[in-house]
Design a protein around this motif. Structure first.
Motif, PDB file in Angstrom:
ATOM      1  N   TYR A 120       0.808  -1.211   0.000  1.00 47.14           N
ATOM      2  CA  TYR A 120       0.000   0.000   0.000  1.00 47.14           C
ATOM      3  C   TYR A 120       0.848   1.272   0.000  1.00 47.14           C
ATOM      4  CZ  TYR A 120      -3.626  -3.360   0.864  1.00 47.14           C
ATOM      5  OH  TYR A 120      -4.461  -4.425   0.735  1.00 47.14           O
ATOM      6  N   GLY A 121       2.128   1.156   0.119  1.00 47.12           N
ATOM      7  CA  GLY A 121       3.011   2.313   0.009  1.00 47.12           C
ATOM      8  C   GLY A 121       3.043   2.887  -1.400  1.00 47.12           C
ATOM      9  N   TRP A 122       2.660   2.080  -2.381  1.00 40.10           N
ATOM     10  CA  TRP A 122       2.631   2.541  -3.763  1.00 40.10           C
ATOM     11  C   TRP A 122       1.510   3.550  -4.012  1.00 40.10           C
ATOM     12  CZ3 TRP A 122       6.219   1.565  -7.411  1.00 40.10           C
ATOM     13  CH2 TRP A 122       7.110   0.523  -7.164  1.00 40.10           C
ATOM     14  N   LEU A 123       0.547   3.632  -3.095  1.00 42.90           N
ATOM     15  CA  LEU A 123      -0.542   4.592  -3.282  1.00 42.90           C
ATOM     16  C   LEU A 123      -0.043   6.028  -3.322  1.00 42.90           C
ATOM     17  CD1 LEU A 123      -3.328   3.098  -0.989  1.00 42.90           C
ATOM     18  CD2 LEU A 123      -3.390   3.332  -3.466  1.00 42.90           C
ATOM     19  N   TRP A 124       1.050   6.298  -2.630  1.00 43.97           N
ATOM     20  CA  TRP A 124       1.616   7.650  -2.639  1.00 43.97           C
ATOM     21  C   TRP A 124       2.058   8.062  -4.037  1.00 43.97           C
ATOM     22  CZ3 TRP A 124       1.246  10.955   1.304  1.00 43.97           C
ATOM     23  CH2 TRP A 124       0.933  10.440   2.568  1.00 43.97           C
ATOM     24  N   ILE A 125       2.438   7.083  -4.848  1.00 41.08           N
ATOM     25  CA  ILE A 125       2.897   7.382  -6.207  1.00 41.08           C
ATOM     26  C   ILE A 125       1.756   7.930  -7.061  1.00 41.08           C
ATOM     27  CG2 ILE A 125       3.780   6.312  -8.328  1.00 41.08           C
ATOM     28  CD1 ILE A 125       5.497   4.554  -6.585  1.00 41.08           C
ATOM     29  N   ALA A 126       0.520   7.531  -6.756  1.00 38.85           N
ATOM     30  CA  ALA A 126      -0.630   7.995  -7.530  1.00 38.85           C
ATOM     31  C   ALA A 126      -0.857   9.499  -7.369  1.00 38.85           C
ATOM     32  CB  ALA A 126      -1.878   7.228  -7.119  1.00 38.85           C
ATOM     33  N   LEU A 127      -0.334  10.087  -6.306  1.00 35.45           N
ATOM     34  CA  LEU A 127      -0.486  11.529  -6.109  1.00 35.45           C
ATOM     35  C   LEU A 127       0.277  12.335  -7.157  1.00 35.45           C
ATOM     36  CD1 LEU A 127      -0.200  11.826  -2.231  1.00 35.45           C
ATOM     37  CD2 LEU A 127      -2.244  12.158  -3.622  1.00 35.45           C
ATOM     38  N   LEU A 128       1.422  11.833  -7.583  1.00 34.96           N
ATOM     39  CA  LEU A 128       2.265  12.566  -8.527  1.00 34.96           C
ATOM     40  C   LEU A 128       1.567  12.820  -9.868  1.00 34.96           C
ATOM     41  CD1 LEU A 128       5.040  13.851  -9.100  1.00 34.96           C
ATOM     42  CD2 LEU A 128       5.739  11.623  -9.975  1.00 34.96           C
TER      43      LEU A 128
ATOM     44  N   ILE B  31     -10.590  12.643  -8.015  1.00 33.53           N
ATOM     45  CA  ILE B  31      -9.546  11.613  -8.075  1.00 33.53           C
ATOM     46  C   ILE B  31      -8.563  11.785  -6.925  1.00 33.53           C
ATOM     47  CG2 ILE B  31      -7.592  10.767  -9.436  1.00 33.53           C
ATOM     48  CD1 ILE B  31      -9.257  11.258 -11.922  1.00 33.53           C
ATOM     49  N   LEU B  32      -8.182  13.016  -6.635  1.00 34.22           N
ATOM     50  CA  LEU B  32      -7.280  13.270  -5.520  1.00 34.22           C
ATOM     51  C   LEU B  32      -7.916  12.836  -4.198  1.00 34.22           C
ATOM     52  CD1 LEU B  32      -4.533  14.519  -4.724  1.00 34.22           C
ATOM     53  CD2 LEU B  32      -5.743  16.668  -4.390  1.00 34.22           C
ATOM     54  N   LEU B  33      -9.186  13.108  -4.026  1.00 36.70           N
ATOM     55  CA  LEU B  33      -9.897  12.690  -2.819  1.00 36.70           C
ATOM     56  C   LEU B  33      -9.934  11.166  -2.703  1.00 36.70           C
ATOM     57  CD1 LEU B  33     -11.554  13.680  -0.374  1.00 36.70           C
ATOM     58  CD2 LEU B  33     -13.579  13.468  -1.830  1.00 36.70           C
ATOM     59  N   LEU B  34     -10.152  10.487  -3.813  1.00 38.78           N
ATOM     60  CA  LEU B  34     -10.136   9.023  -3.824  1.00 38.78           C
ATOM     61  C   LEU B  34      -8.774   8.480  -3.407  1.00 38.78           C
ATOM     62  CD1 LEU B  34     -11.589   6.324  -4.711  1.00 38.78           C
ATOM     63  CD2 LEU B  34     -10.453   6.679  -6.899  1.00 38.78           C
ATOM     64  N   ILE B  35      -7.716   9.084  -3.898  1.00 39.98           N
ATOM     65  CA  ILE B  35      -6.362   8.642  -3.548  1.00 39.98           C
ATOM     66  C   ILE B  35      -6.094   8.891  -2.060  1.00 39.98           C
ATOM     67  CG2 ILE B  35      -3.903   9.059  -3.940  1.00 39.98           C
ATOM     68  CD1 ILE B  35      -4.660   9.801  -6.849  1.00 39.98           C
ATOM     69  N   VAL B  36      -6.447  10.068  -1.575  1.00 41.55           N
ATOM     70  CA  VAL B  36      -6.206  10.404  -0.171  1.00 41.55           C
ATOM     71  C   VAL B  36      -7.009   9.478   0.751  1.00 41.55           C
ATOM     72  CG1 VAL B  36      -6.522  12.193   1.584  1.00 41.55           C
ATOM     73  CG2 VAL B  36      -5.509  12.777  -0.620  1.00 41.55           C
ATOM     74  N   ILE B  37      -8.259   9.209   0.415  1.00 42.54           N
ATOM     75  CA  ILE B  37      -9.061   8.286   1.227  1.00 42.54           C
ATOM     76  C   ILE B  37      -8.442   6.889   1.219  1.00 42.54           C
ATOM     77  CG2 ILE B  37     -11.283   7.072   1.289  1.00 42.54           C
ATOM     78  CD1 ILE B  37     -12.582   9.726   0.462  1.00 42.54           C
ATOM     79  N   SER B  38      -7.949   6.461   0.078  1.00 43.00           N
ATOM     80  CA  SER B  38      -7.298   5.134   0.002  1.00 43.00           C
ATOM     81  C   SER B  38      -6.036   5.095   0.857  1.00 43.00           C
ATOM     82  CB  SER B  38      -6.947   4.798  -1.445  1.00 43.00           C
ATOM     83  OG  SER B  38      -8.108   4.758  -2.234  1.00 43.00           O
ATOM     84  N   ILE B  39      -5.274   6.177   0.864  1.00 45.31           N
ATOM     85  CA  ILE B  39      -4.057   6.228   1.685  1.00 45.31           C
ATOM     86  C   ILE B  39      -4.420   6.195   3.152  1.00 45.31           C
ATOM     87  CG2 ILE B  39      -2.151   7.738   2.390  1.00 45.31           C
ATOM     88  CD1 ILE B  39      -1.916   8.594  -0.549  1.00 45.31           C
ATOM     89  N   VAL B  40      -5.459   6.921   3.546  1.00 42.89           N
ATOM     90  CA  VAL B  40      -5.855   6.964   4.953  1.00 42.89           C
ATOM     91  C   VAL B  40      -6.393   5.599   5.403  1.00 42.89           C
ATOM     92  CG1 VAL B  40      -7.544   7.962   6.557  1.00 42.89           C
ATOM     93  CG2 VAL B  40      -6.282   9.436   4.980  1.00 42.89           C
ATOM     94  N   ILE B  41      -7.160   4.943   4.566  1.00 39.20           N
ATOM     95  CA  ILE B  41      -7.726   3.639   4.920  1.00 39.20           C
ATOM     96  C   ILE B  41      -6.645   2.586   5.093  1.00 39.20           C
ATOM     97  CG2 ILE B  41      -9.129   1.726   4.053  1.00 39.20           C
ATOM     98  CD1 ILE B  41     -11.051   3.784   2.943  1.00 39.20           C
ATOM     99  N   TYR B  42      -5.663   2.597   4.192  1.00 38.27           N
ATOM    100  CA  TYR B  42      -4.625   1.566   4.253  1.00 38.27           C
ATOM    101  C   TYR B  42      -3.395   2.111   4.907  1.00 38.27           C
ATOM    102  CZ  TYR B  42      -7.728  -0.884   1.145  1.00 38.27           C
ATOM    103  OH  TYR B  42      -8.816  -1.504   0.612  1.00 38.27           O
TER     104      TYR B  42
END
Length: 114
Positions: A29-37, A103-114
């Motif tokens: 789940y650390g790869w989720l941070w890459i989706a922010l870029l 999309i940014l909100l979806l990524i942030v929620i996914s990062i917070v959940i995992y």
């Protein structure tokens, strides 16, 4: 300019979805941070193209109304720059904020959940 915006939105969805698939397959789940870029950078590019489009529309109107300072064939839009909103305000426009912000909100929620 509109075609560039369409392509950027398509690339945003494609790359973010690819990162989510990568996360799902590897359980890393650390790869989720890459989706922010790509999300943030394509949002900035989309805002830039929308602002450029607005600048050239302002230039067209100035030439049409005879208020052009550099002649009718000049593509310099510096004197209509003050009439167009800055890049940050364009990024919050009703055409860009729901798409890229969602999309940014979806990524942030996914990062917070995992």
């Amino acid at each position: 300019m509109a075609q560039n915006s369409f392509y950027l939105k398509g690339w945003t969805v494609t790359i973010v979805a690819a990162v989510f698939v990568l996360v799902a397959r590897t359980n890393n789940y650390g790869w989720l941070w890459i989706a922010l870029l790509p999300c943030i950078s394509f949002w900035w590019l989309d805002s830039f193209f929308l602002r450029q489009e607005r600048l050239y529309k302002g230039l067209f109107n100035a030439v049409r109304l005879g208020k052009d300072e550099n002649g009718p064939y000049s593509m310099t839009s510096t004197y209509v720059d003050k009439d167009v909103a800055p890049l940050v305000e364009v990024a919050r426009s009703k055409t860009l904020l729901p798409f890229h912000g969602g999309i940014l909100l979806l990524i942030v929620i996914s990062i917070v959940i995992y």
